[in-house]
Write an enzyme that holds these catalytic residues in place. Structure first.
Site, short mmCIF file in Angstrom:
data_model
loop_
_atom_site.label_atom_id
_atom_site.label_comp_id
_atom_site.label_asym_id
_atom_site.label_seq_id
_atom_site.Cartn_x
_atom_site.Cartn_y
_atom_site.Cartn_z
N ASN A 106 1.99 -10.43 -1.18
CA ASN A 106 1.69 -9.31 -0.28
C ASN A 106 0.66 -9.78 0.74
O ASN A 106 -0.11 -10.70 0.47
CB ASN A 106 1.12 -8.14 -1.10
CG ASN A 106 0.79 -6.93 -0.25
OD1 ASN A 106 1.55 -6.56 0.65
ND2 ASN A 106 -0.35 -6.31 -0.51
N HIS A 108 -2.52 -8.14 2.90
CA HIS A 108 -3.37 -6.95 2.93
C HIS A 108 -4.45 -7.15 3.99
O HIS A 108 -5.11 -8.19 4.01
CB HIS A 108 -4.00 -6.70 1.56
CG HIS A 108 -4.87 -5.48 1.54
ND1 HIS A 108 -4.34 -4.21 1.47
CD2 HIS A 108 -6.21 -5.35 1.65
CE1 HIS A 108 -5.34 -3.34 1.52
NE2 HIS A 108 -6.47 -3.99 1.63
N SER A 135 -5.74 -11.01 3.89
CA SER A 135 -5.53 -11.82 2.68
C SER A 135 -4.07 -11.81 2.29
O SER A 135 -3.44 -10.75 2.26
CB SER A 135 -6.32 -11.23 1.49
OG SER A 135 -7.68 -11.03 1.80
C1 GAR Z 1 0.00 -5.43 8.21
O1 GAR Z 1 -1.13 -5.47 9.01
C2 GAR Z 1 -0.34 -5.53 6.74
O2 GAR Z 1 -1.52 -6.22 6.52
C3 GAR Z 1 -0.47 -4.09 6.33
O3 GAR Z 1 0.50 -3.41 7.05
C4 GAR Z 1 0.68 -4.05 8.31
C5 GAR Z 1 2.16 -4.15 8.58
O4 GAR Z 1 2.38 -4.55 9.90
N1 GAR Z 1 -0.27 -3.95 4.92
C6 GAR Z 1 -0.94 -3.11 4.14
O5 GAR Z 1 -1.77 -2.34 4.57
C7 GAR Z 1 -0.58 -3.17 2.68
N2 GAR Z 1 -1.61 -2.61 1.88
P1 GAR Z 1 3.81 -5.04 10.37
O6 GAR Z 1 4.83 -3.98 9.91
O7 GAR Z 1 3.70 -5.08 11.87
O8 GAR Z 1 4.07 -6.38 9.77
#
Ligand code: GAR
Length: 211
Positions: A106, A108, A135
């Site tokens: 994942n 985060h 991370s």
């Molecule tokens: C990312 O920034 C990721 O770190 C976060 O969602 C975003 C997705 O962006 N994830 C979380 O918050 C998980 N807990 P994307 O759809 O543009 O890749």
């Protein structure tokens, strides 16, 4: 070829970075992109790249086990070597996590163990942090708590808001997530006894880092 299945809920900018850097290169095949929402833009990105785009809708399913069972069936049809959560905004059941033990990662948006959960950028700003980041970690049953593989730091400046920090963090995410996927698919990265290992060496709390 290593089969990778990517799970998304929204925009999929990390998915795009992974497609651009990894798909059909160095023995990596993104076999499918699966979303829990039919309007997830990540599905469009997958289709544009000729990758199977699958919706397993979560709307209307209140029982987490019921949903995760459906999701597992969809994922396992692709015989994945690696499951990549890329903005997949659901809490997973222990059975689901165990099923993909040591082969699910994942990303985060914080320097874990700081700021698990939501609204990480605003929380870092509110706390007066000067350094924030993102991370990549193995997924374990503890929410955002699995062993860290790689982190990237970004500065927080006086005039920043959650949007400007989000953009800065995402730029780094797009660099580090494909790299970790390459490492895993090359067989360099493993999880053993709840620890992340790179080339057989245990990684520290902040994951793989070079001076
Ligand atoms: C990312 O920034 C990721 O770190 C976060 O969602 C975003 C997705 O962006 N994830 C979380 O918050 C998980 N807990 P994307 O759809 O543009 O890749």
């Amino acid at each position: 070829m290593k089969n990778v299945v990517v799970l998304v809920s929204g925009n999929g900018s990390n998915l795009q970075a992974i497609i651009d850097r990894c798909h059909q290169k160095d023995g990596i095949n993104i076999a499918a992109v699966i979303a829990n929402k039919e309007d997830a833009y990540g599905l469009t990105r997958a289709k544009s790249a000729g990758i199977d785009a699958v919706v397993v809708p979560s709307k209307g399913i209140t029982d987490r086990s019921e949903y995760d069972d459906k999701l597992m069936t969809a994922i396992d049809g692709y015989q994945p070597d690696l499951i990549v959560l890329a903005g997949f905004m659901r809490i997973l059941t222990p059975a689901f996590v165990q099923h993909y033990h040591a082969k699910m990662i994942n990303i985060h948006p914080s320097l874990l163990p700081k700021y698990t959960g939501l609204n990480t950028h605003q929380r870092a700003i509110d706390a007066g942090d000067k350094v924030h980041g993102t991370s990549v970690h193995f997924v374990t049953e503890e929410l955002d708590g699995g062993p860290v593989i790689l982190q990237a730091e970004v500065p927080i400046f006086e005039q920043d808001n959650a949007d400007t920090v989000f953009e800065r963090v995402q730029e780094q995410e797009h660099r580090i997530y494909p790299l970790v996927i390459e490492w895993f698919c090359e067989g360099r990265l493993t999880m053993n006894d709840g620890q992340a290992l790179m080339d057989g060496l245990m990684l520290g709390d902040a994951g793989y880092a070079t001076e």
